[in-house]
Motif scaffolding. Structure first.
Motif, PDB file in Angstrom:
ATOM      1  N   LYS A  28    -103.681  30.901  41.366  1.00 43.91           N
ATOM      2  CA  LYS A  28    -104.238  32.211  41.035  1.00 43.91           C
ATOM      3  C   LYS A  28    -104.577  32.982  42.314  1.00 43.91           C
ATOM      4  CE  LYS A  28    -106.894  32.436  37.474  1.00 43.91           C
ATOM      5  NZ  LYS A  28    -108.028  32.309  36.544  1.00 43.91           N
ATOM      6  N   SER A  29    -105.125  32.307  43.306  1.00 41.70           N
ATOM      7  CA  SER A  29    -105.448  32.951  44.581  1.00 41.70           C
ATOM      8  C   SER A  29    -104.188  33.434  45.280  1.00 41.70           C
ATOM      9  CB  SER A  29    -106.203  31.985  45.505  1.00 41.70           C
ATOM     10  OG  SER A  29    -107.478  31.703  45.003  1.00 41.70           O
ATOM     11  N   MET A  30    -103.154  32.628  45.275  1.00 41.36           N
ATOM     12  CA  MET A  30    -101.898  33.018  45.914  1.00 41.36           C
ATOM     13  C   MET A  30    -101.270  34.220  45.197  1.00 41.36           C
ATOM     14  SD  MET A  30    -101.526  31.168  48.560  1.00 41.36           S
ATOM     15  CE  MET A  30     -99.825  31.357  49.002  1.00 41.36           C
ATOM     16  N   GLN A  31    -101.375  34.254  43.881  1.00 42.59           N
ATOM     17  CA  GLN A  31    -100.852  35.392  43.119  1.00 42.59           C
ATOM     18  C   GLN A  31    -101.613  36.659  43.482  1.00 42.59           C
ATOM     19  OE1 GLN A  31     -98.185  35.514  41.089  1.00 42.59           O
ATOM     20  NE2 GLN A  31     -98.498  37.711  40.913  1.00 42.59           N
ATOM     21  N   THR A  32    -102.919  36.565  43.619  1.00 41.07           N
ATOM     22  CA  THR A  32    -103.730  37.716  44.006  1.00 41.07           C
ATOM     23  C   THR A  32    -103.336  38.207  45.395  1.00 41.07           C
ATOM     24  OG1 THR A  32    -105.577  36.926  42.661  1.00 41.07           O
ATOM     25  CG2 THR A  32    -106.102  38.531  44.377  1.00 41.07           C
ATOM     26  N   GLU A  36    -101.763  41.872  46.267  1.00 42.00           N
ATOM     27  CA  GLU A  36    -102.401  42.742  47.259  1.00 42.00           C
ATOM     28  C   GLU A  36    -101.436  43.088  48.393  1.00 42.00           C
ATOM     29  OE1 GLU A  36    -105.292  44.345  47.258  1.00 42.00           O
ATOM     30  OE2 GLU A  36    -105.770  43.531  45.292  1.00 42.00           O
ATOM     31  N   THR A  37    -100.625  42.130  48.794  1.00 38.83           N
ATOM     32  CA  THR A  37     -99.642  42.377  49.854  1.00 38.83           C
ATOM     33  C   THR A  37     -98.629  43.426  49.405  1.00 38.83           C
ATOM     34  OG1 THR A  37     -99.892  40.128  50.698  1.00 38.83           O
ATOM     35  CG2 THR A  37     -97.896  41.298  51.324  1.00 38.83           C
ATOM     36  N   ALA A  38     -98.149  43.302  48.189  1.00 36.49           N
ATOM     37  CA  ALA A  38     -97.183  44.272  47.660  1.00 36.49           C
ATOM     38  C   ALA A  38     -97.813  45.657  47.549  1.00 36.49           C
ATOM     39  CB  ALA A  38     -96.662  43.811  46.308  1.00 36.49           C
ATOM     40  N   ASP A  39     -99.055  45.717  47.080  1.00 37.07           N
ATOM     41  CA  ASP A  39     -99.741  47.001  46.962  1.00 37.07           C
ATOM     42  C   ASP A  39     -99.938  47.651  48.332  1.00 37.07           C
ATOM     43  OD1 ASP A  39     -99.884  46.646  44.235  1.00 37.07           O
ATOM     44  OD2 ASP A  39    -102.007  46.061  44.233  1.00 37.07           O
ATOM     45  N   TYR A  40    -100.327  46.858  49.307  1.00 43.34           N
ATOM     46  CA  TYR A  40    -100.532  47.378  50.661  1.00 43.34           C
ATOM     47  C   TYR A  40     -99.213  47.881  51.248  1.00 43.34           C
ATOM     48  CZ  TYR A  40    -101.605  47.509  55.653  1.00 43.34           C
ATOM     49  OH  TYR A  40    -101.739  47.908  56.951  1.00 43.34           O
ATOM     50  N   GLU A  77    -107.705  53.007  59.873  1.00 43.10           N
ATOM     51  CA  GLU A  77    -108.775  52.754  58.905  1.00 43.10           C
ATOM     52  C   GLU A  77    -108.260  51.946  57.709  1.00 43.10           C
ATOM     53  OE1 GLU A  77    -110.198  56.684  58.070  1.00 43.10           O
ATOM     54  OE2 GLU A  77    -111.436  56.749  59.893  1.00 43.10           O
ATOM     55  N   ASN A  78    -107.067  52.283  57.262  1.00 45.37           N
ATOM     56  CA  ASN A  78    -106.457  51.554  56.151  1.00 45.37           C
ATOM     57  C   ASN A  78    -106.183  50.104  56.543  1.00 45.37           C
ATOM     58  OD1 ASN A  78    -105.353  51.299  53.556  1.00 45.37           O
ATOM     59  ND2 ASN A  78    -103.298  51.707  54.325  1.00 45.37           N
ATOM     60  N   PHE A  79    -105.672  49.902  57.759  1.00 50.62           N
ATOM     61  CA  PHE A  79    -105.390  48.557  58.234  1.00 50.62           C
ATOM     62  C   PHE A  79    -106.664  47.714  58.322  1.00 50.62           C
ATOM     63  CE2 PHE A  79    -105.149  45.585  61.804  1.00 50.62           C
ATOM     64  CZ  PHE A  79    -104.167  44.737  61.336  1.00 50.62           C
ATOM     65  N   VAL A  80    -107.729  48.289  58.856  1.00 50.96           N
ATOM     66  CA  VAL A  80    -108.990  47.552  58.982  1.00 50.96           C
ATOM     67  C   VAL A  80    -109.532  47.177  57.600  1.00 50.96           C
ATOM     68  CG1 VAL A  80    -111.405  47.745  59.714  1.00 50.96           C
ATOM     69  CG2 VAL A  80    -109.573  48.495  61.247  1.00 50.96           C
ATOM     70  N   ALA A  81    -109.494  48.124  56.671  1.00 56.63           N
ATOM     71  CA  ALA A  81    -109.991  47.840  55.319  1.00 56.63           C
ATOM     72  C   ALA A  81    -109.165  46.744  54.650  1.00 56.63           C
ATOM     73  CB  ALA A  81    -109.956  49.113  54.477  1.00 56.63           C
ATOM     74  N   GLU A  82    -107.851  46.831  54.781  1.00 53.97           N
ATOM     75  CA  GLU A  82    -106.989  45.819  54.173  1.00 53.97           C
ATOM     76  C   GLU A  82    -107.159  44.457  54.855  1.00 53.97           C
ATOM     77  OE1 GLU A  82    -105.063  46.016  51.405  1.00 53.97           O
ATOM     78  OE2 GLU A  82    -105.808  48.043  51.114  1.00 53.97           O
ATOM     79  N   SER A  83    -107.363  44.459  56.142  1.00 51.30           N
ATOM     80  CA  SER A  83    -107.579  43.202  56.872  1.00 51.30           C
ATOM     81  C   SER A  83    -108.827  42.499  56.379  1.00 51.30           C
ATOM     82  CB  SER A  83    -107.692  43.462  58.374  1.00 51.30           C
ATOM     83  OG  SER A  83    -106.476  43.928  58.889  1.00 51.30           O
ATOM     84  N   LYS A  84    -109.883  43.259  56.137  1.00 53.61           N
ATOM     85  CA  LYS A  84    -111.108  42.668  55.605  1.00 53.61           C
ATOM     86  C   LYS A  84    -110.865  42.085  54.220  1.00 53.61           C
ATOM     87  CE  LYS A  84    -114.334  45.581  58.145  1.00 53.61           C
ATOM     88  NZ  LYS A  84    -115.364  46.618  58.055  1.00 53.61           N
ATOM     89  N   LYS A  85    -110.121  42.830  53.396  1.00 52.56           N
ATOM     90  CA  LYS A  85    -109.825  42.357  52.047  1.00 52.56           C
ATOM     91  C   LYS A  85    -109.003  41.068  52.091  1.00 52.56           C
ATOM     92  CE  LYS A  85    -108.412  45.486  49.164  1.00 52.56           C
ATOM     93  NZ  LYS A  85    -107.534  46.407  48.395  1.00 52.56           N
ATOM     94  N   PHE A  86    -107.967  41.054  52.943  1.00 51.02           N
ATOM     95  CA  PHE A  86    -107.136  39.853  53.060  1.00 51.02           C
ATOM     96  C   PHE A  86    -107.925  38.685  53.644  1.00 51.02           C
ATOM     97  CE2 PHE A  86    -103.488  42.790  52.710  1.00 51.02           C
ATOM     98  CZ  PHE A  86    -102.821  42.136  51.689  1.00 51.02           C
ATOM     99  N   LEU A  93    -109.302  31.331  49.167  1.00 54.54           N
ATOM    100  CA  LEU A  93    -108.234  30.339  49.014  1.00 54.54           C
ATOM    101  C   LEU A  93    -108.597  29.041  49.719  1.00 54.54           C
ATOM    102  CD1 LEU A  93    -105.381  29.451  48.174  1.00 54.54           C
ATOM    103  CD2 LEU A  93    -104.544  30.553  50.267  1.00 54.54           C
ATOM    104  N   ALA A  94    -109.098  29.136  50.929  1.00 51.84           N
ATOM    105  CA  ALA A  94    -109.483  27.941  51.685  1.00 51.84           C
ATOM    106  C   ALA A  94    -110.598  27.182  50.962  1.00 51.84           C
ATOM    107  CB  ALA A  94    -109.921  28.320  53.091  1.00 51.84           C
ATOM    108  N   LYS A  95    -111.554  27.907  50.414  1.00 53.59           N
ATOM    109  CA  LYS A  95    -112.648  27.259  49.673  1.00 53.59           C
ATOM    110  C   LYS A  95    -112.109  26.498  48.465  1.00 53.59           C
ATOM    111  CE  LYS A  95    -116.274  30.518  50.933  1.00 53.59           C
ATOM    112  NZ  LYS A  95    -117.158  31.599  50.448  1.00 53.59           N
TER     113      LYS A  95
END
Length: 109
Positions: A28-32, A36-40, A77-86, A93-95
């Motif tokens: 489920k985490s990998m699908q999310t 998100e990658t496709a949306d970005y 700004e978009n890159f920074v926001a997306e980086s935080k989200k990723f 995922l690691a957890k």
């Protein structure tokens, strides 16, 4: 270690259930992350196309520099926001991947 076959079966079932739950959560985490990658990527391509159209419409160097500056600021700004989200998604995922180990260590104590 195990007194009888029922205890062994119960322990095996518990381990298998734990592993299946982990695989499901990781999937489920990998699908999310993939979504998100496709949306970005889509948003980035749209932003690039819009920038190019605006840039081609400029009649002066000053206008082109202004459009470039706006684009660079928005892209950053978009890159920074997306980086935080990723970052948060990969942390989750690691957890999920570590949970079985944590559970095993807790039971061993």
């Amino acid at each position: 270690m195990y007194q009888n076959i029922e205890q062994l079966n119960a322990a095996s079932k518990e381990v298998m259930d734990s592993q299946l739950a982990t695989v499901s959560a990781v999937s489920k985490s990998m699908q999310t992350i993939a979504t998100e990658t496709a949306d970005y990527a889509k948003k980035s391509m749209e932003m690039n196309a819009s920038f190019f159209e605006k840039l081609m419409g400029q009649k002066s160097v000053e206008g082109a520099v202004e459009v470039q500056t706006e684009y660079a600021k928005a892209a950053y700004e978009n890159f920074v926001a997306e980086s935080k989200k990723f970052g948060a998604l990969y942390q989750d995922l690691a957890k999920e991947m570590v949970k079985p180990v944590e559970t095993a260590v807790a039971k061993a104590r």
